[in-house]
Each structure stands twice: as C-alpha cells, then as structure tokens.
Design a protein around this motif. Sequence first.
Motif, PDB file in Angstrom:
ATOM      1  N   LEU A   1       4.310   9.736  13.904  1.00  0.00           N
ATOM      2  CA  LEU A   1       3.877   8.598  13.093  1.00  0.00           C
ATOM      3  C   LEU A   1       4.466   8.676  11.686  1.00  0.00           C
ATOM      4  O   LEU A   1       4.887   7.655  11.110  1.00  0.00           O
ATOM      5  CB  LEU A   1       2.347   8.570  13.040  1.00  0.00           C
ATOM      6  CG  LEU A   1       1.667   7.291  12.561  1.00  0.00           C
ATOM      7  CD1 LEU A   1       2.205   6.054  13.262  1.00  0.00           C
ATOM      8  CD2 LEU A   1       0.151   7.406  12.765  1.00  0.00           C
ATOM      9  N   SER A   2       4.534   9.868  11.125  1.00  0.00           N
ATOM     10  CA  SER A   2       5.109  10.048   9.787  1.00  0.00           C
ATOM     11  C   SER A   2       6.601   9.747   9.793  1.00  0.00           C
ATOM     12  O   SER A   2       7.135   9.173   8.829  1.00  0.00           O
ATOM     13  CB  SER A   2       4.867  11.473   9.294  1.00  0.00           C
ATOM     14  OG  SER A   2       3.491  11.745   9.178  1.00  0.00           O
ATOM     15  N   GLU A   3       7.266  10.132  10.852  1.00  0.00           N
ATOM     16  CA  GLU A   3       8.695   9.840  10.980  1.00  0.00           C
ATOM     17  C   GLU A   3       8.923   8.325  11.011  1.00  0.00           C
ATOM     18  O   GLU A   3       9.840   7.814  10.354  1.00  0.00           O
ATOM     19  CB  GLU A   3       9.249  10.484  12.252  1.00  0.00           C
ATOM     20  CG  GLU A   3      10.740  10.329  12.431  1.00  0.00           C
ATOM     21  CD  GLU A   3      11.559  11.076  11.399  1.00  0.00           C
ATOM     22  OE1 GLU A   3      12.710  10.656  11.147  1.00  0.00           O
ATOM     23  OE2 GLU A   3      11.057  12.067  10.821  1.00  0.00           O
TER      24      GLU A   3
ATOM     25  N   LYS B   1       8.171   6.886   7.326  1.00  0.00           N
ATOM     26  CA  LYS B   1       8.860   7.333   6.118  1.00  0.00           C
ATOM     27  C   LYS B   1       9.831   6.294   5.576  1.00  0.00           C
ATOM     28  O   LYS B   1      10.024   6.197   4.360  1.00  0.00           O
ATOM     29  CB  LYS B   1       9.573   8.657   6.366  1.00  0.00           C
ATOM     30  CG  LYS B   1      10.782   8.600   7.281  1.00  0.00           C
ATOM     31  CD  LYS B   1      11.416   9.979   7.418  1.00  0.00           C
ATOM     32  CE  LYS B   1      12.678   9.944   8.270  1.00  0.00           C
ATOM     33  NZ  LYS B   1      13.292  11.287   8.388  1.00  0.00           N
ATOM     34  N   GLY B   2      10.434   5.489   6.442  1.00  0.00           N
ATOM     35  CA  GLY B   2      11.351   4.462   5.973  1.00  0.00           C
ATOM     36  C   GLY B   2      10.667   3.348   5.209  1.00  0.00           C
ATOM     37  O   GLY B   2      11.310   2.609   4.453  1.00  0.00           O
ATOM     38  N   SER B   3       9.359   3.229   5.395  1.00  0.00           N
ATOM     39  CA  SER B   3       8.579   2.207   4.700  1.00  0.00           C
ATOM     40  C   SER B   3       7.854   2.767   3.487  1.00  0.00           C
ATOM     41  O   SER B   3       7.071   2.056   2.846  1.00  0.00           O
ATOM     42  CB  SER B   3       7.551   1.592   5.662  1.00  0.00           C
ATOM     43  OG  SER B   3       8.187   0.975   6.751  1.00  0.00           O
TER      44      SER B   3
ATOM     45  N   CYS C   1       2.827  12.942   4.873  1.00  0.00           N
ATOM     46  CA  CYS C   1       1.643  13.155   5.706  1.00  0.00           C
ATOM     47  C   CYS C   1       0.689  14.090   4.984  1.00  0.00           C
ATOM     48  O   CYS C   1       1.105  15.099   4.415  1.00  0.00           O
ATOM     49  CB  CYS C   1       2.045  13.749   7.056  1.00  0.00           C
ATOM     50  SG  CYS C   1       0.696  13.852   8.242  1.00  0.00           S
ATOM     51  N   GLY C   2      -0.601  13.752   4.986  1.00  0.00           N
ATOM     52  CA  GLY C   2      -1.572  14.576   4.285  1.00  0.00           C
ATOM     53  C   GLY C   2      -2.999  14.206   4.633  1.00  0.00           C
ATOM     54  O   GLY C   2      -3.261  13.602   5.669  1.00  0.00           O
ATOM     55  N   THR C   3      -3.895  14.536   3.743  1.00  0.00           N
ATOM     56  CA  THR C   3      -5.325  14.330   3.993  1.00  0.00           C
ATOM     57  C   THR C   3      -5.925  13.312   3.037  1.00  0.00           C
ATOM     58  O   THR C   3      -5.358  13.009   1.982  1.00  0.00           O
ATOM     59  CB  THR C   3      -6.100  15.648   3.852  1.00  0.00           C
ATOM     60  OG1 THR C   3      -5.914  16.159   2.521  1.00  0.00           O
ATOM     61  CG2 THR C   3      -5.639  16.674   4.864  1.00  0.00           C
ATOM     62  N   LEU C   4      -7.093  12.817   3.440  1.00  0.00           N
ATOM     63  CA  LEU C   4      -7.929  11.973   2.592  1.00  0.00           C
ATOM     64  C   LEU C   4      -9.325  12.587   2.624  1.00  0.00           C
ATOM     65  O   LEU C   4     -10.147  12.232   3.461  1.00  0.00           O
ATOM     66  CB  LEU C   4      -7.948  10.527   3.106  1.00  0.00           C
ATOM     67  CG  LEU C   4      -8.512   9.445   2.171  1.00  0.00           C
ATOM     68  CD1 LEU C   4      -8.174   8.051   2.704  1.00  0.00           C
ATOM     69  CD2 LEU C   4     -10.013   9.549   1.963  1.00  0.00           C
TER      70      LEU C   4
ATOM     71  N   CYS D   1       0.842  -1.198   0.000  1.00  0.00           N
ATOM     72  CA  CYS D   1       0.000   0.000   0.000  1.00  0.00           C
ATOM     73  C   CYS D   1       0.879   1.250   0.000  1.00  0.00           C
ATOM     74  O   CYS D   1       2.066   1.186   0.312  1.00  0.00           O
ATOM     75  CB  CYS D   1      -0.878   0.025   1.243  1.00  0.00           C
ATOM     76  SG  CYS D   1      -2.041  -1.351   1.407  1.00  0.00           S
ATOM     77  N   HIS D   2       0.301   2.378  -0.316  1.00  0.00           N
ATOM     78  CA  HIS D   2       1.053   3.633  -0.248  1.00  0.00           C
ATOM     79  C   HIS D   2       0.715   4.417   1.009  1.00  0.00           C
ATOM     80  O   HIS D   2       1.387   5.408   1.329  1.00  0.00           O
ATOM     81  CB  HIS D   2       0.815   4.491  -1.495  1.00  0.00           C
ATOM     82  CG  HIS D   2      -0.435   5.326  -1.445  1.00  0.00           C
ATOM     83  ND1 HIS D   2      -0.446   6.633  -1.001  1.00  0.00           N
ATOM     84  CD2 HIS D   2      -1.715   5.044  -1.779  1.00  0.00           C
ATOM     85  CE1 HIS D   2      -1.680   7.120  -1.073  1.00  0.00           C
ATOM     86  NE2 HIS D   2      -2.464   6.179  -1.534  1.00  0.00           N
ATOM     87  N   ALA D   3      -0.319   3.983   1.774  1.00  0.00           N
ATOM     88  CA  ALA D   3      -0.748   4.796   2.908  1.00  0.00           C
ATOM     89  C   ALA D   3      -1.576   4.016   3.913  1.00  0.00           C
ATOM     90  O   ALA D   3      -2.117   2.939   3.614  1.00  0.00           O
ATOM     91  CB  ALA D   3      -1.568   5.993   2.408  1.00  0.00           C
TER      92      ALA D   3
END
Length: 318
Positions: free
Chosen positions: A177-179, A182-184, A215-218, A150-152
């Motif tokens: 959580l984004s930190e 990011k490696g994945s 990190c962003g929105t849906l 998955c991408h997210a």
Amino acid sequence: MKRRDFIYKTGQTGLALSLLGLSSCKNTNKNNETSTAVIENPAWHFKISLAQWSFNRSLRDGTMDNLDFAAKARHFDCEGVEYVNSFFKDKAKNRSYLKEMNARANKEGQQNVLIMIDGEGNLADADTPKRLKAIENHYKWVEAAHFLGCHAIRVNLAGGTDKDDAVKASIDSLSKLSEFAKGSNINILVENHGGFSSNGEWMTQVFSQIKHNNCGTLPDFGNFCIQKDKDRNCLEAYDTYKGVKELLPFAKAVSAKSYHFDAEGNETKLDYLRLMKLVKEVGYTGFVGIEFEGRGMTEEAGITATRDLLKKVGKQLA
C-alpha cells in the motif's frame, strides 16, 4: 511515521499566538505538513485538528452532513480536518463531490489532513486473496486523499489470529500500500484500533521492519483495549502510556481521544499532561486531532473541552 526527527523552530510568542489561532505565516516541517505558525528560538508547537468521528452521532442520525464538517471545525478554532470515510463512503471516486469538499475546507481556512479508512477489508488477514483484495480496496482512498490535499490515510491492521503470522501479513500489506501511495505523497498510517494493533510491542515489531518512509503510526490516546466481550466491555487492555510511547517514534499523526472532563477541565480517564509530554519528547510538531467519544455531554461541549485542555497543556509544556 511521525518518528523521524521533527525539527521545527518556534518562539514563545509564536507558540502562544498559534495556540490562540492568531498566526498566519506558513512554513513547513519534517512531518510533510504545512504549519500556520511562525517559529524562532522555539519552545514547542503543534497544530490542532478535528477528527470527524467527534461528530459521529450527528452524522449518523442525519442532523449533520459531511459537507458541513469544515465549517464546524473552524467554529472550534481548529486548523485542520480529519475525515472518516464511512461518512462519504460512496464518494471516493466522485471528483465533483471531492471538489466541493475541497472548496468547503478552503472557504473555512481548514487544511485537509487525512482520511480514516474503515470497512475496506482486513490488512492482516491470514487469507491471502482476501488480504490482497483489501489492499486494492484502499487504493481509491489513497487517490481521494491525494485529490483532497491530505497527507495521509489511516488504515487498520485487523484480521490476524496468530501474532507472528499477523506481523508478516501486516508488513506485506503496508509495504504494498505504501508503494502504491508514494507517488501521490500520501502516508499510510496505522492507528492502535483493537486487536494486535492495540499492543504496542506488536506494533513496534511491525514498524521496525517497515522500509517505506511514507508508512507509520497514528497513536490514539484511548484505543488500547486488545479484546472486548460481546457487550464491548474490555477484557484485555494494554498500558496506555507505554503504548503511546512505543508508537510515537513511528508517528505521523496523533489522536487526542477524550471521554469525560472534571470541573477543572481535565480528562478523567487520561493524563493529558503526561501524554502530551511524551508527544513533545519525540519532537512531534504536526497535527494533534481532537477525537471526542464521550456520551455524558454534547459533542460540541466535548470538542471544546478537549481543545481547551490541549491548549492548556501546550502552554504548560512550552
């Protein structure tokens, strides 16, 4: 999330073919997703995925199994699948089960797009220890999403009682959580899903301060009720079109919520042409996920109607 310039070239022919599910060549866009369309001198292209929540009734009553979801999505000519963690809640670390999910998706030609995460704690909780535990609870789903390709993952900003404090808590939770993610190569996405998150101005305040690119929105077309009563009637609602417009600059996924359709196939509560025009205007070319939530028709009929409406509107905006 979706916000950062989506540069994706598509020709009139490429769009028509892709919306009919006929194109097969692959290239990539700035949404970090794989496209199945060939696009040159384009009009506009987006891909259609199916959100598992569209089958929530069947999944909850046991007439459908999580492992059958990819086959169902292919039946509706979708290109990708969006899972809900509650339908395989105890399988986040079960690699053999996740491997089978991958095998089913590959067999059906479906791209695993994202996992929607619920029930793992409140990321805007004013109680710091509880909030930190909630962040940790999401780690296993980041790893599961990575394993599935998955991408997210989609998370919720819930638990806050004071707007300003909730902004600070949300920024801290999403940053941590984004930190971790990011490696994945996993994006952390927030949906407007009740409470402060259904307030577009509040969400803009949060995401304008987020520094992580993953990190962003849906944006969800239908989730703009800020407060409900005990019978789940909406007491306070945010303007849908204003909210979608405010969330789209940060979007890395889009949820096409639907409830009911008229004889012409139009959604009776939502102006899809207006909404999808907003999506097009920010240059978004990723997946638009069908999420049928109505009760007046079968799940299959609702999914089909939503898909057909997305295709019709896509052609109108091409």
